[in-house]
Design a protein around this motif. Structure first.
Motif, PDB file in Angstrom:
ATOM      1  N   GLY A  28       0.802  -1.214   0.000  1.00  0.00           N
ATOM      2  CA  GLY A  28       0.000   0.000   0.000  1.00  0.00           C
ATOM      3  C   GLY A  28       0.828   1.253   0.000  1.00  0.00           C
ATOM      4  N   PRO A  29       0.154   2.388   0.226  1.00  0.00           N
ATOM      5  CA  PRO A  29       0.835   3.679   0.088  1.00  0.00           C
ATOM      6  C   PRO A  29       1.599   4.122   1.341  1.00  0.00           C
ATOM      7  N   VAL A  30       1.443   3.383   2.445  1.00  0.00           N
ATOM      8  CA  VAL A  30       2.053   3.806   3.712  1.00  0.00           C
ATOM      9  C   VAL A  30       3.339   3.020   3.960  1.00  0.00           C
ATOM     10  N   ASP A  31       4.358   3.723   4.458  1.00  0.00           N
ATOM     11  CA  ASP A  31       5.604   3.055   4.861  1.00  0.00           C
ATOM     12  C   ASP A  31       5.609   2.942   6.385  1.00  0.00           C
ATOM     13  N   PRO A  32       5.185   1.782   6.926  1.00  0.00           N
ATOM     14  CA  PRO A  32       5.091   1.647   8.385  1.00  0.00           C
ATOM     15  C   PRO A  32       6.353   1.041   8.998  1.00  0.00           C
ATOM     16  N   ALA A  33       7.536   1.417   8.477  1.00  0.00           N
ATOM     17  CA  ALA A  33       8.784   0.798   8.933  1.00  0.00           C
ATOM     18  C   ALA A  33       8.947   0.898  10.452  1.00  0.00           C
ATOM     19  N   GLY A  34       8.568   2.044  11.026  1.00  0.00           N
ATOM     20  CA  GLY A  34       8.726   2.224  12.481  1.00  0.00           C
ATOM     21  C   GLY A  34       7.997   1.139  13.257  1.00  0.00           C
ATOM     22  N   MET A  35       6.822   0.764  12.773  1.00  0.00           N
ATOM     23  CA  MET A  35       6.034  -0.297  13.425  1.00  0.00           C
ATOM     24  C   MET A  35       6.772  -1.631  13.351  1.00  0.00           C
ATOM     25  N   GLN A 176       0.172   8.205   3.820  1.00  0.00           N
ATOM     26  CA  GLN A 176       1.459   8.422   4.495  1.00  0.00           C
ATOM     27  C   GLN A 176       1.374   9.641   5.419  1.00  0.00           C
ATOM     28  N   HIS A 177       0.610  10.648   4.995  1.00  0.00           N
ATOM     29  CA  HIS A 177       0.441  11.845   5.828  1.00  0.00           C
ATOM     30  C   HIS A 177      -0.269  11.484   7.141  1.00  0.00           C
ATOM     31  N   ASP A 178      -1.316  10.660   7.064  1.00  0.00           N
ATOM     32  CA  ASP A 178      -2.018  10.209   8.293  1.00  0.00           C
ATOM     33  C   ASP A 178      -1.022   9.517   9.226  1.00  0.00           C
ATOM     34  N   TRP A 179      -0.212   8.651   8.621  1.00  0.00           N
ATOM     35  CA  TRP A 179       0.717   7.833   9.413  1.00  0.00           C
ATOM     36  C   TRP A 179       1.717   8.730  10.157  1.00  0.00           C
ATOM     37  N   GLU A 180       2.244   9.716   9.443  1.00  0.00           N
ATOM     38  CA  GLU A 180       3.237  10.610  10.065  1.00  0.00           C
ATOM     39  C   GLU A 180       2.578  11.480  11.144  1.00  0.00           C
ATOM     40  N   ARG A 181       1.340  11.873  10.921  1.00  0.00           N
ATOM     41  CA  ARG A 181       0.630  12.670  11.928  1.00  0.00           C
ATOM     42  C   ARG A 181       0.367  11.822  13.185  1.00  0.00           C
ATOM     43  N   LEU A 182      -0.004  10.564  12.987  1.00  0.00           N
ATOM     44  CA  LEU A 182      -0.223   9.671  14.133  1.00  0.00           C
ATOM     45  C   LEU A 182       1.052   9.547  14.962  1.00  0.00           C
ATOM     46  N   ASP A 183       2.180   9.384  14.268  1.00  0.00           N
ATOM     47  CA  ASP A 183       3.456   9.249  14.972  1.00  0.00           C
ATOM     48  C   ASP A 183       3.742  10.502  15.800  1.00  0.00           C
ATOM     49  N   LYS A 184       3.522  11.651  15.185  1.00  0.00           N
ATOM     50  CA  LYS A 184       3.806  12.926  15.857  1.00  0.00           C
ATOM     51  C   LYS A 184       2.877  13.166  17.051  1.00  0.00           C
ATOM     52  N   GLU A 185       1.633  12.755  16.913  1.00  0.00           N
ATOM     53  CA  GLU A 185       0.643  13.077  17.946  1.00  0.00           C
ATOM     54  C   GLU A 185       0.461  11.987  18.998  1.00  0.00           C
ATOM     55  N   HIS A 186       0.701  10.728  18.632  1.00  0.00           N
ATOM     56  CA  HIS A 186       0.347   9.645  19.563  1.00  0.00           C
ATOM     57  C   HIS A 186       1.498   8.725  19.955  1.00  0.00           C
TER      58      HIS A 186
END
Ligand SMILES: [Fe+2]
Length: 249
Positions: A28-35, A176-186
């Motif tokens: 998909g369009p998200v890079d969840p490498a941190g997870m 990807q923008h959602d994912w980066e915002r989640l990381d920053k906020e949560h």
């Protein structure tokens, strides 16, 4: 190993990180490498702690003190990781799904976290008792070994379920923008600057070299991680001194 994936709709997805032990890396369009980097470290620790509780003599208090401190690092990171998912990731996904099977997966994620929490507590209590030299150390160690094994099995099953089904929802419903915002906020706000060096070394330890570059934060942080992991590795050899090198590799 990294894989360039094709999305279910046929469009090319971003390159997905796949680490040893990982069950899936949905396209998909998200890079969840941190997870996936966190999951790799959790799996590594589950193997280490299972081997250590079986092999460390009940009376070696100095070693149990080191294991207790090391357990606090593992369980602290796991708690923050689950907290970020429960307060940020699952609610956002739930708001984007139309219910049905997708919502059932997300409810299962929360329920699995709730089953893991009491086991984490029981393990922490066991490490504390052995570090304190409480009476009945042999029985305490046997009970702890049982709790750690149960935690390993439950957490491994949970990580596999999450990678296979919940991460597929991430790729379907998030950008990807959602994912980066989640990381920053949560996720990121749970770590104080003082905690970062230990957690960074913890992530890098035992990681395939190419995967270090996938740690969110950029080249300076990667270089720092490679530096810090040397000291971390020395401490690991002391903490897991009774564990056969294969399990501690
Ligand atoms: Fe996760």
């Amino acid at each position: 190993m990294m894989t360039t994936t094709i999305r279910p709709d046929g469009a090319p997805g971003v390159e997905q990180l796949v680490l040893p032990g990982q069950t899936a890396a949905p396209a998909g369009p998200v890079d969840p490498a941190g997870m996936y980097l966190m999951h790799h470290a959790f799996r590594r620790d589950l193997a280490l702690f299972t081997a250590a509780t079986a092999a460390t003599p009940a009376g070696d208090r100095a070693c149990w003190k080191r294991l207790q401190r090391r357990w606090a690092l593992f369980s602290g990171v796991l708690h923050k990781h689950h907290h970020g998912e429960d307060t940020g990731l699952w609610p956002l996904l739930l708001a984007r799904t139309a219910g049905g099977e997708d919502a059932a997966v997300l409810h299962a994620m929360t329920a699995e976290h709730e089953h893991i929490d009491p086991l984490l507590q029981a393990c922490g209590d066991g490490f504390s008792a052995l570090a304190a030299g409480a009476a009945g150390a042999a029985d305490t160690r046997a009970a702890l070994a049982g709790h750690v094994t149960e935690l390993r099995d439950r957490l491994q099953a949970h990580l596999a379920h999450e990678e296979r089904d919940a991460m597929a929802l991430v790729q379907t419903y998030l950008t990807q923008h959602d994912w980066e915002r989640l990381d920053k906020e949560h996720f990121s706000p749970d770590y104080s600057p003082r905690e970062v060096p230990a957690v960074l070394a913890w992530v890098v330890y035992g990681l395939p070299p190419h995967a270090v570059r996938k740690i969110p934060g950029g080249p300076v942080l990667h270089a720092l991680g490679r530096l810090l992991v040397r000291r971390f590795a020395r401490a690991e050899r002391r903490t897991f001194r009774y564990v056969a090198p294969a399990a501690a590799a």
